[in-house]
Every structure is written in C-alpha cells, then in structure tokens.
Design a protein around this motif. Structure first.
Motif, PDB file in Angstrom:
ATOM      1  N   UNK A 276      35.016 -16.156  16.017  1.00  0.00           N
ATOM      2  CA  UNK A 276      34.454 -17.050  15.014  1.00  0.00           C
ATOM      3  C   UNK A 276      32.968 -17.303  15.203  1.00  0.00           C
ATOM      4  N   UNK A 277      32.485 -17.099  16.411  1.00  0.00           N
ATOM      5  CA  UNK A 277      31.099 -17.418  16.729  1.00  0.00           C
ATOM      6  C   UNK A 277      30.044 -16.479  16.188  1.00  0.00           C
ATOM      7  N   UNK A 278      30.450 -15.349  15.628  1.00  0.00           N
ATOM      8  CA  UNK A 278      29.427 -14.470  15.065  1.00  0.00           C
ATOM      9  C   UNK A 278      28.583 -15.184  14.018  1.00  0.00           C
ATOM     10  N   UNK A 279      29.156 -16.084  13.257  1.00  0.00           N
ATOM     11  CA  UNK A 279      28.376 -16.802  12.246  1.00  0.00           C
ATOM     12  C   UNK A 279      27.398 -17.782  12.906  1.00  0.00           C
ATOM     13  N   UNK A 280      27.742 -18.323  14.082  1.00  0.00           N
ATOM     14  CA  UNK A 280      26.799 -19.185  14.814  1.00  0.00           C
ATOM     15  C   UNK A 280      25.572 -18.386  15.235  1.00  0.00           C
ATOM     16  N   UNK A 281      25.812 -17.164  15.695  1.00  0.00           N
ATOM     17  CA  UNK A 281      24.709 -16.291  16.103  1.00  0.00           C
ATOM     18  C   UNK A 281      23.844 -15.970  14.887  1.00  0.00           C
ATOM     19  N   UNK A 282      24.491 -15.611  13.780  1.00  0.00           N
ATOM     20  CA  UNK A 282      23.759 -15.285  12.551  1.00  0.00           C
ATOM     21  C   UNK A 282      22.938 -16.475  12.056  1.00  0.00           C
ATOM     22  N   UNK A 283      23.463 -17.680  12.257  1.00  0.00           N
ATOM     23  CA  UNK A 283      22.776 -18.904  11.821  1.00  0.00           C
ATOM     24  C   UNK A 283      21.654 -19.312  12.774  1.00  0.00           C
ATOM     25  N   UNK A 284      21.585 -18.682  13.926  1.00  0.00           N
ATOM     26  CA  UNK A 284      20.503 -18.980  14.870  1.00  0.00           C
ATOM     27  C   UNK A 284      20.641 -20.335  15.545  1.00  0.00           C
ATOM     28  N   UNK A 285      21.866 -20.779  15.814  1.00  0.00           N
ATOM     29  CA  UNK A 285      22.052 -22.125  16.363  1.00  0.00           C
ATOM     30  C   UNK A 285      22.604 -22.141  17.783  1.00  0.00           C
ATOM     31  N   UNK A 286      22.599 -20.982  18.475  1.00  0.00           N
ATOM     32  CA  UNK A 286      23.174 -20.949  19.819  1.00  0.00           C
ATOM     33  C   UNK A 286      22.137 -20.858  20.943  1.00  0.00           C
ATOM     34  N   UNK A 287      20.876 -20.688  20.609  1.00  0.00           N
ATOM     35  CA  UNK A 287      19.841 -20.601  21.634  1.00  0.00           C
ATOM     36  C   UNK A 287      19.849 -21.830  22.530  1.00  0.00           C
ATOM     37  N   UNK A 288      19.846 -21.609  23.848  1.00  0.00           N
ATOM     38  CA  UNK A 288      19.827 -22.702  24.802  1.00  0.00           C
ATOM     39  C   UNK A 288      21.176 -23.373  25.016  1.00  0.00           C
ATOM     40  N   UNK A 289      22.214 -22.894  24.357  1.00  0.00           N
ATOM     41  CA  UNK A 289      23.553 -23.498  24.466  1.00  0.00           C
ATOM     42  C   UNK A 289      24.404 -22.721  25.458  1.00  0.00           C
ATOM     43  N   UNK A 290      25.411 -23.384  26.023  1.00  0.00           N
ATOM     44  CA  UNK A 290      26.392 -22.737  26.890  1.00  0.00           C
ATOM     45  C   UNK A 290      27.711 -22.731  26.162  1.00  0.00           C
TER      46      UNK A 290
ATOM     47  N   UNK B 281      27.496 -10.301  25.023  1.00  0.00           N
ATOM     48  CA  UNK B 281      26.157  -9.724  24.903  1.00  0.00           C
ATOM     49  C   UNK B 281      25.460 -10.252  23.652  1.00  0.00           C
ATOM     50  N   UNK B 282      26.215 -10.400  22.564  1.00  0.00           N
ATOM     51  CA  UNK B 282      25.634 -10.957  21.329  1.00  0.00           C
ATOM     52  C   UNK B 282      25.105 -12.369  21.581  1.00  0.00           C
ATOM     53  N   UNK B 283      25.904 -13.199  22.256  1.00  0.00           N
ATOM     54  CA  UNK B 283      25.467 -14.563  22.567  1.00  0.00           C
ATOM     55  C   UNK B 283      24.237 -14.559  23.477  1.00  0.00           C
ATOM     56  N   UNK B 284      24.277 -13.742  24.507  1.00  0.00           N
ATOM     57  CA  UNK B 284      23.133 -13.699  25.432  1.00  0.00           C
ATOM     58  C   UNK B 284      21.870 -13.225  24.716  1.00  0.00           C
ATOM     59  N   UNK B 285      22.016 -12.228  23.849  1.00  0.00           N
ATOM     60  CA  UNK B 285      20.861 -11.752  23.079  1.00  0.00           C
ATOM     61  C   UNK B 285      20.327 -12.812  22.129  1.00  0.00           C
TER      62      UNK B 285
ATOM     63  N   UNK C  67      24.716 -30.507  23.200  1.00  0.00           N
ATOM     64  CA  UNK C  67      23.301 -30.359  22.862  1.00  0.00           C
ATOM     65  C   UNK C  67      22.991 -31.160  21.613  1.00  0.00           C
ATOM     66  N   UNK C  68      22.099 -30.653  20.763  1.00  0.00           N
ATOM     67  CA  UNK C  68      21.738 -31.375  19.539  1.00  0.00           C
ATOM     68  C   UNK C  68      22.946 -31.655  18.633  1.00  0.00           C
ATOM     69  N   UNK C  69      23.964 -30.835  18.745  1.00  0.00           N
ATOM     70  CA  UNK C  69      25.263 -31.096  18.115  1.00  0.00           C
ATOM     71  C   UNK C  69      26.302 -30.655  19.142  1.00  0.00           C
ATOM     72  N   UNK C  70      27.452 -31.321  19.162  1.00  0.00           N
ATOM     73  CA  UNK C  70      28.491 -30.946  20.116  1.00  0.00           C
ATOM     74  C   UNK C  70      29.094 -29.613  19.691  1.00  0.00           C
ATOM     75  N   UNK C  71      29.181 -28.700  20.644  1.00  0.00           N
ATOM     76  CA  UNK C  71      29.726 -27.374  20.408  1.00  0.00           C
ATOM     77  C   UNK C  71      30.890 -27.155  21.370  1.00  0.00           C
ATOM     78  N   UNK C  72      32.097 -27.037  20.804  1.00  0.00           N
ATOM     79  CA  UNK C  72      33.305 -26.769  21.581  1.00  0.00           C
ATOM     80  C   UNK C  72      33.646 -25.306  21.372  1.00  0.00           C
ATOM     81  N   UNK C  73      33.868 -24.561  22.454  1.00  0.00           N
ATOM     82  CA  UNK C  73      34.196 -23.138  22.308  1.00  0.00           C
ATOM     83  C   UNK C  73      35.326 -22.743  23.251  1.00  0.00           C
ATOM     84  N   UNK C  74      36.113 -21.773  22.789  1.00  0.00           N
ATOM     85  CA  UNK C  74      37.192 -21.186  23.589  1.00  0.00           C
ATOM     86  C   UNK C  74      37.248 -19.692  23.333  1.00  0.00           C
TER      87      UNK C  74
END
Length: 180
Positions: free
Chosen positions: A113-127, A136-140, A155-162
């Motif tokens: 599901x996270x591919x759209x987060x990457x496309x939206x540019x909202x994962x930089x600096x997040x864990x 690799x997509x997330x790290x890039x 972070x600036x918004x709560x991000x829950x991931x599994x």
C-alpha cells in the motif's frame, strides 16, 4: 468507543486488494466505533484477492473525484501488489494522500500500500516497514526501512506501517490507537 464519530478512508484501486488487509482493519475500525468508507477511482465495486486468487468484491462508498481529506479523520492504505501499483498511478489518489499528510491526519499502511506514499513524497525522514520488496523504494525516497511487525512513526503526521497479513493483529491495534 475509541473511534466514535470518526470516519476513516480506506483508499484502494479497482482490483488486486489483499482481502485480509482490507477486511481485518475495516473490522477493527468498526469494532472501535468508527465508520470506515471505501474510496476508489470509480463507482461500483472493487475486487479483492487472496494473494493471486480472486476473492470478494466490495462496494465503493466515495469516488476519488469527490473525496477530500476534510471528509475523513484518518486514512488506511491496504496492500496487494496490483492494488499498490494501481493506486500510485492515480493523480487524485496521490493528491489525497498529500492532503492527509499536510493536514497532519494519521495514515496506516500495510504491505504494498505504501507505493502511493512514496509517489506522494511524504516518507522522507520517516521510519516504517512494508513488504520487503519495497525497502529500496522507501530508502530511495529518503525513509528508513526496518523489518518489524509494526512501526509507529509520530512525525508531522502519525504513520503506522506493517509488512504483511501475518502482522494484522499488531497493525490493527496500533492504527486504532493512532486514530483515536
């Protein structure tokens, strides 16, 4: 209940949604008193899968053309390879995710599901975590990827991931907490 008066968007593509990653978090939201709404590109139904086998269909509540982050309190991005790949190609979906992040609203994501987060540019600096093939997509994209059952990044918004369906119990527990 924890999510009473909260409306939660579940953003999916027209097909390829991993059924467990839609159904179980949906039930967790409902059980906590929240109102889940299925958001997709077109009216009608979406097709879920049990991995590569077609499973159930689910009715769309809100189309992307009429969806706004203002309508919802939080966002869930279910997985499924085809689902994640489709959703990131819809400009309206990418804009909606950007709007949730900009408004500081919590987002929960599992598997692909996270591919759209990457496309939206909202994962930089997040864990966060995901299905391993996305690391690799997330790290890039500037994120720190970890291999854990569930990760909560406040972070600036709560991000829950599994990572996967086996992580759903932990994912559901943390998304309900984050959405309260």
């Amino acid at each position: 209940m924890a999510l009473t008066n909260k409306t939660i968007a579940f953003l999916v593509g027209p097909e390829g949604i991993e059924q467990a990653e839609l159904v179980q978090p949906w039930k967790a939201v409902t059980d906590a008193g929240g109102t889940p709404q299925l958001v997709s590109k077109e009216e009608g139904e979406v097709q879920a899968f049990n991995h590569l086998t077609p499973a159930d269909t689910f009715p769309v509540d809100v189309t992307l053309a009429s969806a706004s982050a203002d309508q919802f309190d939080a966002l869930v991005l279910p997985g499924g390879v085809a689902n994640g790949d489709q959703v990131r190609t819809f400009p309206e979906a990418v804009s909606l995710v950007k709007d949730f992040a900009a408004a500081g609203k919590p987002i929960a994501v599992i598997c692909h599901g996270g591919w759209v987060l990457i496309e939206a540019g909202v994962v930089g600096g997040r864990t966060l975590t995901s299905w391993p093939s996305l690391q690799t997509d997330y790290r890039n994209a500037g994120a720190t990827w970890v291999d854990q059952e569930v990760v909560v990044d406040d972070g600036p918004f709560t991000l829950v991931s599994s990572r996967k369906p086996d992580d759903l119990d932990a994912f559901d527990r943390e998304l309900v907490k984050a959405f309260e």
